[in-house]
Design an enzyme around this catalytic site. Structure first.
Site, PDB file in Angstrom:
ATOM      1  N   CYS A 122      22.873 -12.441 -10.440  1.00 48.97           N
ATOM      2  CA  CYS A 122      23.965 -11.894  -9.702  1.00 48.97           C
ATOM      3  C   CYS A 122      25.384 -12.523 -10.083  1.00 48.97           C
ATOM      4  O   CYS A 122      26.247 -11.922 -10.395  1.00 48.97           O
ATOM      5  CB  CYS A 122      23.705 -11.980  -8.442  1.00 48.97           C
ATOM      6  SG  CYS A 122      22.815 -10.779  -7.623  1.00 48.97           S
ATOM      7  N   LYS A 135      31.029  -8.164  -1.440  1.00 47.20           N
ATOM      8  CA  LYS A 135      29.616  -8.659  -2.204  1.00 47.20           C
ATOM      9  C   LYS A 135      30.039  -9.420  -3.379  1.00 47.20           C
ATOM     10  O   LYS A 135      29.657 -10.492  -3.680  1.00 47.20           O
ATOM     11  CB  LYS A 135      28.687  -7.603  -2.341  1.00 47.20           C
ATOM     12  CG  LYS A 135      27.484  -7.764  -3.114  1.00 47.20           C
ATOM     13  CD  LYS A 135      26.560  -8.991  -2.622  1.00 47.20           C
ATOM     14  CE  LYS A 135      25.773  -9.537  -3.266  1.00 47.20           C
ATOM     15  NZ  LYS A 135      24.516  -9.041  -3.655  1.00 47.20           N
ATOM     16  N   GLU A 147      23.238  -6.556  -0.281  1.00 46.73           N
ATOM     17  CA  GLU A 147      22.253  -7.475   0.218  1.00 46.73           C
ATOM     18  C   GLU A 147      22.813  -8.856  -0.213  1.00 46.73           C
ATOM     19  O   GLU A 147      23.591  -9.154  -1.215  1.00 46.73           O
ATOM     20  CB  GLU A 147      21.002  -7.341  -0.441  1.00 46.73           C
ATOM     21  CG  GLU A 147      20.795  -7.172  -2.051  1.00 46.73           C
ATOM     22  CD  GLU A 147      21.223  -8.412  -2.861  1.00 46.73           C
ATOM     23  OE1 GLU A 147      20.862  -9.562  -2.270  1.00 46.73           O
ATOM     24  OE2 GLU A 147      21.427  -8.310  -4.053  1.00 46.73           O
TER      25      GLU A 147
HETATM   26  C1  UDX Z   1      19.182  -5.006  -8.129  1.00 43.67           C
HETATM   27  C2  UDX Z   1      20.386  -4.874  -8.568  1.00 43.67           C
HETATM   28  O1  UDX Z   1      20.172  -4.885 -10.066  1.00 43.67           O
HETATM   29  C3  UDX Z   1      21.758  -5.866  -8.426  1.00 43.67           C
HETATM   30  O2  UDX Z   1      22.749  -4.832  -9.007  1.00 43.67           O
HETATM   31  C4  UDX Z   1      21.670  -6.059  -6.852  1.00 43.67           C
HETATM   32  O3  UDX Z   1      22.911  -7.060  -7.031  1.00 43.67           O
HETATM   33  C5  UDX Z   1      20.546  -6.508  -6.527  1.00 43.67           C
HETATM   34  O4  UDX Z   1      19.433  -5.653  -6.923  1.00 43.67           O
HETATM   35  P1  UDX Z   1      16.895  -6.337  -8.560  1.00 43.67           P
HETATM   36  O5  UDX Z   1      16.179  -5.801  -7.539  1.00 43.67           O
HETATM   37  O6  UDX Z   1      16.909  -7.784  -8.853  1.00 43.67           O
HETATM   38  O7  UDX Z   1      18.346  -6.183  -8.429  1.00 43.67           O
HETATM   39  O8  UDX Z   1      16.632  -5.612  -9.894  1.00 43.67           O
HETATM   40  P2  UDX Z   1      15.331  -5.225 -10.728  1.00 43.67           P
HETATM   41  O9  UDX Z   1      14.211  -6.247 -10.177  1.00 43.67           O
HETATM   42  O10 UDX Z   1      15.557  -5.175 -12.229  1.00 43.67           O
HETATM   43  O11 UDX Z   1      14.752  -3.901 -10.033  1.00 43.67           O
HETATM   44  C6  UDX Z   1      15.351  -2.859 -10.316  1.00 43.67           C
HETATM   45  C7  UDX Z   1      14.332  -1.565 -10.502  1.00 43.67           C
HETATM   46  O12 UDX Z   1      14.906  -0.287 -10.382  1.00 43.67           O
HETATM   47  C8  UDX Z   1      13.356  -1.878 -11.648  1.00 43.67           C
HETATM   48  O13 UDX Z   1      11.873  -1.807 -11.072  1.00 43.67           O
HETATM   49  C9  UDX Z   1      13.774  -0.325 -12.366  1.00 43.67           C
HETATM   50  O14 UDX Z   1      12.372   0.004 -13.018  1.00 43.67           O
HETATM   51  C10 UDX Z   1      13.959   0.411 -11.200  1.00 43.67           C
HETATM   52  N1  UDX Z   1      14.764   1.507 -11.781  1.00 43.67           N
HETATM   53  C11 UDX Z   1      15.840   1.409 -12.444  1.00 43.67           C
HETATM   54  C12 UDX Z   1      14.412   2.915 -11.566  1.00 43.67           C
HETATM   55  O15 UDX Z   1      13.588   3.080 -10.699  1.00 43.67           O
HETATM   56  N2  UDX Z   1      15.110   4.071 -11.716  1.00 43.67           N
HETATM   57  C13 UDX Z   1      16.194   3.945 -12.532  1.00 43.67           C
HETATM   58  O16 UDX Z   1      16.996   4.729 -12.951  1.00 43.67           O
HETATM   59  C14 UDX Z   1      16.745   2.518 -13.096  1.00 43.67           C
HETATM   60  C1  UDX Z   2      22.817 -15.314  -4.963  1.00 43.45           C
HETATM   61  C2  UDX Z   2      23.253 -15.343  -3.534  1.00 43.45           C
HETATM   62  O1  UDX Z   2      23.232 -16.494  -3.033  1.00 43.45           O
HETATM   63  C3  UDX Z   2      22.915 -14.127  -2.830  1.00 43.45           C
HETATM   64  O2  UDX Z   2      23.496 -14.129  -1.585  1.00 43.45           O
HETATM   65  C4  UDX Z   2      23.038 -12.686  -3.771  1.00 43.45           C
HETATM   66  O3  UDX Z   2      22.638 -11.897  -3.013  1.00 43.45           O
HETATM   67  C5  UDX Z   2      22.250 -12.804  -5.190  1.00 43.45           C
HETATM   68  O4  UDX Z   2      22.841 -13.855  -5.873  1.00 43.45           O
HETATM   69  P1  UDX Z   2      20.263 -15.925  -6.151  1.00 43.45           P
HETATM   70  O5  UDX Z   2      21.019 -15.715  -7.397  1.00 43.45           O
HETATM   71  O6  UDX Z   2      18.985 -15.772  -5.770  1.00 43.45           O
HETATM   72  O7  UDX Z   2      21.242 -15.534  -4.935  1.00 43.45           O
HETATM   73  O8  UDX Z   2      20.500 -17.715  -6.077  1.00 43.45           O
HETATM   74  P2  UDX Z   2      21.331 -18.780  -5.308  1.00 43.45           P
HETATM   75  O9  UDX Z   2      20.494 -19.635  -4.423  1.00 43.45           O
HETATM   76  O10 UDX Z   2      22.560 -18.326  -5.028  1.00 43.45           O
HETATM   77  O11 UDX Z   2      21.456 -19.674  -6.655  1.00 43.45           O
HETATM   78  C6  UDX Z   2      22.251 -19.076  -7.842  1.00 43.45           C
HETATM   79  C7  UDX Z   2      22.246 -20.203  -9.067  1.00 43.45           C
HETATM   80  O12 UDX Z   2      23.012 -21.426  -8.818  1.00 43.45           O
HETATM   81  C8  UDX Z   2      20.806 -20.900  -9.445  1.00 43.45           C
HETATM   82  O13 UDX Z   2      20.756 -21.019 -10.693  1.00 43.45           O
HETATM   83  C9  UDX Z   2      20.766 -22.197  -8.494  1.00 43.45           C
HETATM   84  O14 UDX Z   2      20.087 -23.018  -9.190  1.00 43.45           O
HETATM   85  C10 UDX Z   2      22.244 -22.494  -8.712  1.00 43.45           C
HETATM   86  N1  UDX Z   2      22.643 -23.573  -7.547  1.00 43.45           N
HETATM   87  C11 UDX Z   2      22.994 -23.229  -6.283  1.00 43.45           C
HETATM   88  C12 UDX Z   2      23.156 -24.769  -8.087  1.00 43.45           C
HETATM   89  O15 UDX Z   2      23.152 -24.946  -9.474  1.00 43.45           O
HETATM   90  N2  UDX Z   2      23.688 -25.590  -7.005  1.00 43.45           N
HETATM   91  C13 UDX Z   2      24.016 -25.202  -5.860  1.00 43.45           C
HETATM   92  O16 UDX Z   2      24.321 -26.168  -5.008  1.00 43.45           O
HETATM   93  C14 UDX Z   2      23.148 -24.199  -5.303  1.00 43.45           C
END
Ligand code: UDX
Ligand code: UDX
Length: 475
Positions: free
Chosen positions: A289, A233, A178
């Site tokens: 991330c 990614k 994603e």
């Molecule tokens: C996920 C991945 O962590 C990350 O690597 C990727 O870049 C983006 O997608 P995110 O959706 O933000 O990130 O994670 P999180 O909000 O922590 O959700 C993961 C869910 O998986 C949790 O609700 C957790 O309870 C669940 N989980 C975890 C399961 O259902 N089974 C498991 O064995 C472990």
């Molecule tokens: C990021 C990637 O953008 C997304 O494509 C990937 O799937 C997951 O990781 P996210 O972590 O949700 O997404 O936020 P993003 O908007 O990328 O910002 C990351 C961090 O950088 C934030 O703390 C943001 O405040 C900071 N940031 C971003 C800056 O400080 N300056 C900028 O110009 C842009």
């Protein structure tokens, strides 16, 4: 590894690989919004999101959609529209796996906190558990889609588990990372720059492309081999984070040369080769991330003995840590070299605006540093719950939970938060901060009243006119 037999299924035959049921393991920031949009755009596909966390599933099923576990603009409306029709949330993981033709793995892959690769490598234990679970319960052929960000060649491990435990069942593995950013996840999903699908089986790739094809133009659906998809990614996040660290490096130079980082960013961003996005200087990037993925990239490079490559990318993280640290140090230095016993107000706790996610937020590290200097901290964030602030600080293990409780207060109202404080630190760029009654805030603060704007959201001359001592990043 070669497939055991053609992809025909047991009891089912996928002639045209039409997908009727999808399961997603992991109801998190990625799984939730992604599946909600897939369900909305594919009314004929039944989408079930499962999770081991019962509380989280219960929250997703809350009849009041304003109480969903994740705040994301536009998400509640889509969940309201689709939930109970073709979008379901459940803890019955085995049933959902067995019923579905396509299974997304969207569980968390945090940085390892133990053993080999501690602090660097991605912890794949949850992904492996999912693969084993799928292998054990599947009674018909499945397409397994890696949605979580994974190190390059993880698909190999998933394949090996699936093919060695499973009975007669065939599995196809796809990588479909994603690229959605929190706060704009729904918009990013509805209108993606590209959808990336990596895989070996044309039929499997096509069936996933068809799911996205309901709303994404064909020319934006990019297909590659598995390994390019996985590496893309990590690379995308490394490049984005690198831009933030690059402009943050320049922000420090600006503070010593009377250049203004906003002006520099605008000037370079108008060069179409550079582009204007991700050039906003800040107190440092956060989020689930960037740090994790770069550490992972560094770890992988080191594991192939590519030390120059590893060091190059590691510098992005080093610069980010420096930026957070120097923000806190500047605040302390400006407050006459001590914050002991002083009230410092943190406006914003989330890692960026329009999300309640606080993972790796700069606010956590700046607060931790100020607490080490015996400051009293008050916090206000429009979306982050109280308990989250404490659990973020407790997780660092720098001091006891009681000490965090005693020295940090969390308010529901920004004006109570800042009352009697010596300084305000703006940690998140929430829009509402711009519209506060800053005159009232000034009157309620100790003098001189300091603002440290870690997001450059306020106007320097306006703040100076009110009477504030105003400091921002790179100007
Ligand atoms: C996920 C991945 O962590 C990350 O690597 C990727 O870049 C983006 O997608 P995110 O959706 O933000 O990130 O994670 P999180 O909000 O922590 O959700 C993961 C869910 O998986 C949790 O609700 C957790 O309870 C669940 N989980 C975890 C399961 O259902 N089974 C498991 O064995 C472990
Ligand atoms: C990021 C990637 O953008 C997304 O494509 C990937 O799937 C997951 O990781 P996210 O972590 O949700 O997404 O936020 P993003 O908007 O990328 O910002 C990351 C961090 O950088 C934030 O703390 C943001 O405040 C900071 N940031 C971003 C800056 O400080 N300056 C900028 O110009 C842009």
């Amino acid at each position: 590894m070669a497939l055991k037999k053609p992809f025909t299924g047991i009891g089912k035959t996928y002639k045209n690989m039409k997908i009727t049921k999808i399961c997603c393991i992991g109801a998190g920031y990625v799984g939730g919004p992604t599946m909600a949009v897939i369900a909305k755009k594919n009314p004929n596909i039944q989408v079930t999101i499962v999770d081991i966390n019962e509380q989280r599933i219960a929250a997703w099923n809350n009849p009041d959609v304003s109480k969903l576990p994740i705040y994301e603009p536009g998400l509640a409306e889509i969940v309201e529209e689709t939930r109970g029709k073709n979008l379901f949330f459940s803890t019955n993981i085995d049933k959902a796996i067995d019923e579905s033709e396509m299974i997304f793995i969207s569980v968390n892959t945090p940085t390892k906190t133990y053993g080999k690769g501690k602090g660097m490598a991605a912890d794949l234990k949850y992904v492996e558990l999912c693969a084993r679970n799928i292998a054990e319960v599947a009674t018909s052929d499945k397409i397994v889609v890696e949605k979580s960000t994974l190190p390059v060649r993880t698909a190999q491990a998933i394949k090996s588990i699936l093919h060695n435990i499973g009975s007669q069942v065939n599995f196809h593995i796809l990588s479909n990372p994603e690229f959605l950013a929190e706060g704009t996840a729904i918009e990013d999903l509805l209108n993606p720059d590209r959808v990336l699908i990596g895989g070996e089986s044309k039929i499997a790739i096509e069936s996933l492309a068809n799911v996205y094809g309901s709303w994404v133009p064909k020319d934006r659906i990019l297909t590659t081999n598995l390994w390019s998809s996985e590496l893309s990614k990590l690379t995308a996040n490394a490049f984005l984070a690198q831009r933030v660290s690059s402009i943050n490096a320049i922000s420090e130079l600006c503070e010593h040369t009377e250049a203004n980082v906003n002006e520099v960013a605008k000037a370079i961003g108008m060069d179409s080769r550079i582009g204007s996005k991700f050039l906003k200087a800040s107190v440092g990037f956060g989020g689930s991330c960037f740090q994790k993925d770069i550490l992972n990239l560094v770890y992988i490079a080191r594991s192939y003995n590519l030390n120059e490559v590893a060091n190059y990318w590691e510098q992005v993280i080093i610069m980010n840590d420096h930026q957070k640290r120097r923000f806190a140090d500047k605040l302390i230095k400006t407050l006459y070299n001590t914050v002991s016993g002083k009230k410092i107000s943190m406006l914003g706790w989330a890692f960026k605006k329009d999300t309640n996610d606080t993972r790796e937020s700069a606010a956590i590290y700046v607060t931790d540093h100020l607490l080490n200097e015996q400051a009293k901290i008050s916090v206000y964030d429009p979306k982050v719950p109280k308990e989250k602030v404490y659990s973020d600080l407790n997780y660092l293990n720098t001091r006891t939970e009681q000490e965090n409780q005693d020295n940090v207060i969390i308010n529901d109202n920004p004006y109570d938060t800042v009352k009697d404080s010596h300084a305000i630190a703006i940690m998140t760029e929430w829009d509402e901060f711009k519209n506060y009654d800053w005159k009232k805030i000034y009157n309620d603060m100790k003098k001189p009243a300091f603002i440290f704007d870690g997001r450059n959201v306020l106007d320097k001359s306006e703040m100076n006119k009110i009477g504030f001592e105003y400091f921002s990043i790179g100007q």
